[in-house]
Design an enzyme around this catalytic site. Structure first.
Site, PDB file in Angstrom:
ATOM      1  N   ASP A  74     -39.402  -7.075 -20.335  1.00  0.00           N
ATOM      2  CA  ASP A  74     -39.604  -8.114 -19.512  1.00  0.00           C
ATOM      3  C   ASP A  74     -41.050  -8.125 -18.956  1.00  0.00           C
ATOM      4  OD1 ASP A  74     -36.883  -9.459 -18.607  1.00  0.00           O
ATOM      5  OD2 ASP A  74     -36.269  -7.290 -18.745  1.00  0.00           O
ATOM      6  N   GLU A  81     -49.426 -12.346 -13.008  1.00  0.00           N
ATOM      7  CA  GLU A  81     -50.185 -13.634 -12.254  1.00  0.00           C
ATOM      8  C   GLU A  81     -50.105 -13.428 -10.675  1.00  0.00           C
ATOM      9  OE1 GLU A  81     -51.077 -18.393 -12.440  1.00  0.00           O
ATOM     10  OE2 GLU A  81     -49.186 -17.669 -13.578  1.00  0.00           O
ATOM     11  N   GLU A 195     -31.910 -17.227 -18.268  1.00  0.00           N
ATOM     12  CA  GLU A 195     -31.093 -18.040 -19.087  1.00  0.00           C
ATOM     13  C   GLU A 195     -31.097 -19.331 -18.813  1.00  0.00           C
ATOM     14  OE1 GLU A 195     -27.577 -14.395 -19.205  1.00  0.00           O
ATOM     15  OE2 GLU A 195     -27.630 -16.056 -17.945  1.00  0.00           O
ATOM     16  N   LYS A 311     -32.300 -17.796 -24.324  1.00  0.00           N
ATOM     17  CA  LYS A 311     -30.918 -17.225 -24.133  1.00  0.00           C
ATOM     18  C   LYS A 311     -30.222 -18.421 -23.475  1.00  0.00           C
ATOM     19  CE  LYS A 311     -30.793 -13.402 -22.215  1.00  0.00           C
ATOM     20  NZ  LYS A 311     -30.819 -11.985 -21.370  1.00  0.00           N
ATOM     21  N   HIS A 316     -17.613 -17.025 -19.492  1.00  0.00           N
ATOM     22  CA  HIS A 316     -16.393 -17.041 -20.389  1.00  0.00           C
ATOM     23  C   HIS A 316     -15.104 -17.266 -19.416  1.00  0.00           C
ATOM     24  CE1 HIS A 316     -15.815 -13.090 -18.146  1.00  0.00           C
ATOM     25  NE2 HIS A 316     -17.064 -12.865 -18.432  1.00  0.00           N
ATOM     26  N   THR A 354     -25.013 -13.970 -25.396  1.00  0.00           N
ATOM     27  CA  THR A 354     -24.905 -12.698 -24.792  1.00  0.00           C
ATOM     28  C   THR A 354     -23.186 -12.366 -24.746  1.00  0.00           C
ATOM     29  OG1 THR A 354     -24.198 -13.943 -22.571  1.00  0.00           O
ATOM     30  CG2 THR A 354     -26.445 -13.362 -22.925  1.00  0.00           C
ATOM     31  N   GLU A 395     -26.790  -9.949 -27.500  1.00  0.00           N
ATOM     32  CA  GLU A 395     -26.960  -8.918 -26.258  1.00  0.00           C
ATOM     33  C   GLU A 395     -25.451  -8.766 -25.998  1.00  0.00           C
ATOM     34  OE1 GLU A 395     -29.025 -10.583 -23.216  1.00  0.00           O
ATOM     35  OE2 GLU A 395     -31.211 -10.533 -24.547  1.00  0.00           O
ATOM     36  N   ARG A 425     -29.165  -1.454 -21.414  1.00  0.00           N
ATOM     37  CA  ARG A 425     -30.359  -1.305 -21.456  1.00  0.00           C
ATOM     38  C   ARG A 425     -30.737  -0.068 -22.169  1.00  0.00           C
ATOM     39  NH1 ARG A 425     -33.951  -4.840 -18.945  1.00  0.00           N
ATOM     40  NH2 ARG A 425     -32.658  -6.619 -17.901  1.00  0.00           N
TER      41      ARG A 425
END
Length: 768
Positions: A74, A81, A195, A311, A316, A354, A395, A425
Site C-alpha cells: 500500500d 503527497e 475497491e 479490485k 456476498h 476477493t 485475494e 497479510r
C-alpha cells in the site's frame, strides 16, 4: 463508560485443565517449487509502516526462501503527497530497495483511500487534510440515505479529483524508474478500501451485518448528476413520467430512493425507475473507473510496461434474498457485472477479486438471514472474466487460519486460471522476527501443489492393561489413513514398554481427525475403547514431528479404578462459603458437603473446600462408583442441579476423572461477532440459577491477533438483570478474535488486577 488501552501480551495468562496434550517441535523446510498451479504467490505487507528494516529484511528473506513470488505494498496518499503538489517518495523508495534486494517482485497499490483513524486501529492514515479544503462536503464526500457523510475516499462526482490522481501517477513515474524491473503490477485504488464501490456498509453509519447497506446518492452533487443523466436519457419530463409511472413537473424533482428497504419491499428496484437508478448508480462508478484508468495508462505504461489491476469487492450477503435479491451488491454500486467487466476488458485492466477462501456451506448456504452465497458469486464473476479474456487476480477477504481454507482458494485459482493470488497479510505467515508462522508452509504448499501438506505425527497411547501379545493396540478413525472406522484397516501401534504404545505416520497438516484406540486380542477380536472419541487437529511443524498423547482404557476398567467427580463453583468474593453441594445416586443415596467439609463415605472421600490454586473458587470432589448421579449446588435461596455420568476413561494415577464444567455466578453468551469492517461484538450477561446479585461488574473484551493480545476494551455493567454489552475495535488485516471475561472489578492502570472472574470466559471468532 468504555475504556480502551493497549495490552502487554505477556501479562495475561489463562490456565485450562486438559486431558489430552499436544507437544510440538520445529525445524526448517526446503523451499517449495511451483508444481501444479501456475498462479504466482504474493503476500500483502502489513498495514503499519516498516520501522525496523533489519527485521523486515529477515521477513523478506523468509518469504523468498519459501517460494513466494512477490509482495503487494500500500502506498498511502498522505505519505507521498503530504501537501498538494509536494511529493515525497522517500519512504517507499527505501522500502522498495529492501524488497528488491530480497529478489521479490513488487506490486504497488495506489491507495487513495483512508486507512484507520480510530483508537485500536493498526494504522491511522487518513486522506491528506489539504484535500478536503478544495471544496465543500456536498461536492466531495459521500452522503448516505441516513444523512451520514463519509470521508474514506473522494466521491466520484467530484471530477477534479482525477487531476489529483493524475499528478500522483506522473510523479511516481518520474521518481521510481530504478525499480522498473522489479514491478509486477500496479493496483489502482478506486474507492473505499481501494475497491471499486461505494461505502454502503459502514459501522459508523449504523450498518450491521448482514443488512443490505445504504445507498450513497444523496449529496447535492450526486442528486444533480442523477437528474442530469435522466434528462439526457429522456429529454422530456413527460417521457420520463410515462416510463416511470410518475407525474413529475420537472427534472429537478427527480430523486434517488428515499429509503433503500422500501425500494426493495415495494418492488421499485425492478421497475423502470429502479432500473434507471441502479444503472446510473453503477454507471457513475464506471465513469470514475474510465477517467482514472485512462490517466494511469497514459502516465505509467510507457515508462514501466506492467499491467494495471483494479479490485472489485466480494459482496456476498443478501445475494439470494428472495425479497431483495443482490441488494447489498446494489448498495455498493454492483448491479451488472457483465457490463462492468466489459469496461475492464476495453481498458486493458486486470480484475482483482476477493474472498476466495469463502464457501457457501460455511456461510449458511444462502439461507436467511444472511442470504450469503460467496462461492456462487466467485464462480459467477470468475467465469465472466474468463469468458471475456480478462486476467484474474485473487485475494482472501478474512484472515485464513488453516490449510483447508488454502485448499478452497487453490480450487478457485486452479479452476479459473488465476494469474496471481495475494494473501492478506504478511503477519499471518511471517513473524516480526522473520521466522515463519505455522501457516506459511501450508499456504505455499497448498497454493502450488493443490493439496494439504503432510505432517509426520507420533500418536502416543498409555494403556497399562494392554500387552504386546494378548492385547495389542491400534488406531482407527474417520479417514482412509487411519482405517475409516474399519478395525481390519486399523493402524497398529508399536509397544514401547511400561504400558506405552506409539503410532508413527504421516497425516494432513491442520486437518482434524476423530479416532479411537482399540485392542485386538490373540484371536483378533476387537475391543473398542470407551466413548467419547478422541479428536486432534494436526499442527504443521515443517521437518518436525507433531505429538499426540492420551490415556485410553477399556470400557470395563471401572471395575478396578474409582471414579472421581470433581468441579469448581465460582461466585467471587466470599460468597462461596455459603454454598453446599450434594450428590445423589440412582438409588436415592445422598452425599452432602458444606463449605469446608472433608468427609468419608463407604466408597471413598468427598468434600467442598477452597481451590488450592484460587481461594475464590469452591472445589468439590466425590469418589464414587461408575453410574449416573444428580449434582445439586445450593447458594442461599438459589440452586441448580445437573446430571453427571461417571464414565470417564481417563486415568490420573488410580482415579478416573469425571470433570464437571465450572459453575459461575454469571453467564456470558454470544449475540453477534463480525470482522467484516473492524471487529464488533455483542454479548449477553445474565445471572445463572446459583448466581448472586452482582451489582457492579466489568466485561473485558480482549482483542487477539492470532494468539497475541493487542488491545482491551473494558465496559462497565450494573444491575442484576440480563443485559447486552457491545464493543468495537477499528482494526483491519489481522487474524482477529475476541476473548471475553466478566469480572467484579478492573483496574485500568494495571495489567494484572482484574478482580474475580464471574463467568466462564468466552472466545468469539469467525468459526464459532
Amino acid at each position: 463508560m468504555q475504556n480502551t488501552r493497549r495490552l502487554n501480551p505477556v501479562k495475561f495468562i489463562l490456565a485450562f485443565l486438559l486431558t489430552i496434550a499436544m507437544i510440538f517441535g520445529s525445524t526448517q523446510m526446503a523451499p517449495v517449487t511451483n508444481a501444479s498451479s501456475n498462479a504466482k504467490i504474493v503476500v500483502m505487507l502489513n498495514l503499519q509502516d516498516v520501522t525496523d528494516f533489519a527485521a523486515f529484511d529477515k521477513q523478506m528473506a523468509t518469504l523468498k526462501s519459501k517460494g513466494v513470488y512477490g509482495v503487494e505494498v500500500d502506498m498511502w496518499w498522505n505519505h507521498f503527497e503530504p501537501a498538494q503538489g509536494e511529493y515525497d517518495w522517500s519512504y517507499y523508495k527505501n522500502l522498495f530497495t529492501h524488497i528488491q534486494d530480497a529478489g521479490l517482485k513488487i506490486s504497488p497499490i495506489f491507495s487513495f483511500h483512508q486507512c484507520g483513524g480510530n483508537v485500536g486501529d493498526t494504522c491511522n492514515y487518513p486522506i491528506p487534510t489539504w484535500v478536503w479544503d478544495l471544496d465543500d462536503k456536498e461536492q466531495m464526500q459521500f452522503k448516505s440515505e441516513s444523512g451520514y457523510y463519509d470521508k474514506e475516499y473522494i466521491a466520484p462526482w467530484y471530477d477534479k479529483a482525477v487531476n489529483l490522481y493524475d499528478g500522483a501517477f506522473q510523479s511516481f513515474a518520474a521518481n521510481m524508474t530504478e525499480f522498473k524491473t522489479s514491478f509486477e503490477k500496479f493496483h489502482i485504488g478506486l474507492g473505499p478500501a481501494g475497491e471499486l464501490r461505494y461505502p454502503s456498509y459502514n459501522f459508523a453509519d449504523g450498518w450491521q451485518y448482514p443488512d443490505n447497506g445504504y445507498f450513497q446518492a444523496y449529496s447535492e452533487a450526486a442528486v444533480a448528476d442523477f437528474q442530469s443523466k435522466m434528462e439526457q436519457k429522456y429529454t422530456d419530463i413527460d417521457a420520463l413520467n410515462t416510463a416511470w409511472g410518475t407525474s413529475l413537473t420537472s427534472f429537478s424533482e427527480v430523486q434517488p430512493p428515499a429509503n433503500g428497504d422500501d425500494f426493495y419491499s415495494s418492488g421499485d428496484y425492478k421497475k423502470p425507475y429502479g432500473v434507471d437508478f441502479l444503472t446510473w448508480y453503477q454507471g457513475t462508478l464506471e465513469n470514475h473507473f474510465t477517467s482514472i484508468i485512462t490517466k494511469a495508462h497514459a502516465d505509467l505504461d510507457t515508462e514501466f510496461g506492467v499491467p494495471l489491476s483494479a479490485k472489485v469487492p466480494g459482496i456476498h450477503w443478501q445475494y439470494s434474498n428472495p425479497d431483495a435479491p443482490h441488494s447489498a451488491e446494489h448498495a455498493t454500486g454492483l448491479y451488472d457485472y457483465s457490463r462492468l467487466l466489459d469496461l475492464y476488458k476495453a481498458n486493458n485492466v486486470d480484475l482483482t477479486f476477493t474472498m476466495l477462501e469463502m464457501t457457501n456451506q460455511a456461510n449458511g448456504n444462502g439461507e436467511a438471514p444472511n442470504y450469503s452465497k460467496p462461492q456462487t458469486l466467485i464462480d459467477e464473476v470468475s467465469q465472466l472474466a474468463v469468458d471475456k479474456g480478462i486476467t484474474l487476480e485473487g485475494e482472501n477477504a478474512l484472515p485464513v487460519g488453516n490449510a483447508e481454507d488454502y485448499q478452497t482458494i487453490y480450487n478457485v485459482v486452479n479452476k479459473y486460471n488465476y494469474d496471481i493470488f495475494t494473501l492478506l497479510r504478511m503477519q499471518d505467515v511471517v513473524q516480526a522476527n522473520g521466522q515463519p508462522t505455522k501457516l506459511l508452509d501450508p499456504f505455499v504448499t497448498t497454493l502450488t501443489l493443490g493439496e494439504l501438506p503432510k505432517q509426520h505425527v507420533s500418536m502416543n497411547i498409555y494403556d497399562p492393561e494392554a500387552d504386546p501379545v494378548n492385547a495389542r493396540v491400534f488406531i482407527v478413525g474417520n479417514s482412509n489413513s487411519i482405517g475409516s472406522w474399519n478395525p481390519a484397516n486399523a493402524v497398529p501401534a508399536e509397544y514401547l514398554g511400561n504400558g506405552y504404545w506409539q503410532v508413527n505416520m504421516d497425516l494432513k497438516a491442520t486437518s482434524t481427525y476423530e479416532f479411537k484406540a482399540i485392542r485386538k486380542d490373540a484371536a483378533n477380536t476387537t475391543i473398542w475403547g470407551a466413548d467419547p472419541n478422541l479428536t486432534w487437529t494436526v499442527p504443521y511443524i515443517p521437518g518436525g514431528t507433531a505429538v499426540f498423547k492420551a490415556d485410553v482404557q477399556k470400557s470395563d476398567q471401572d471395575n478396578t479404578h474409582k471414579h472421581y467427580i470433581t468441579g469448581d463453583v465460582v461466585l467471587g468474593g466470599s460468597a462461596q462459603t455459603d454454598i453446599t453441594v450434594s450428590l445423589t445416586d440412582e438409588n436415592g443415596n445422598v452425599l452432602t458437603a458444606a463449605y469446608g467439609d472433608e468427609k468419608q463415605s463407604d466408597y471413598g472421600s468427598y468434600g467442598l473446600i477452597a481451590n488450592a490454586d484460587n481461594a475464590s473458587r469452591a472445589h468439590y470432589y466425590f469418589e464414587v462408583p461408575r453410574g449416573t448421579y444428580t449434582l445439586k449446588v445450593v447458594n442461599g435461596d438459589h440452586s441448580v442441579q445437573t446430571t453427571v455420568v461417571a464414565n470417564s476413561q481417563t486415568l490420573s494415577g488410580e482415579k478416573l476423572i469425571d470433570k464437571v464444567p465450572d459453575l459461575y455466578a454469571l453467564a456470558v453468551t454470544k449475540k453477534s461477532f463480525s470482522t467484516t469492517a473492524g471487529v464488533t461484538a455483542t454479548v449477553n450477561v445474565a445471572q445463572t440459577p446459583i448466581g448472586i446479585d452482582v451489582a457492579n461488574k466489568v466485561v473485558i473484551f480482549m482483542l487477539m491477533d492470532g494468539n497475541k493480545p493487542v488491545g482491551i476494551n473494558a465496559v462497565g455493567a450494573s444491575g442484576s438483570a440480563a443485559q447486552d454489552v457491545s464493543t468495537f475495535f477499528n482494526v483491519t488485516g489481522g487474524n482477529y478474535k475476541l476473548k471475553v471475561f466478566v469480572v467484579d472489578n478492573y483496574n485500568i492502570s494495571s495489567t494484572t488486577d482484574i478482580g474475580n472472574v464471574l463467568a466462564e470466559p468466552l472466545v468469539l471468532q469467525n468459526k464459532n
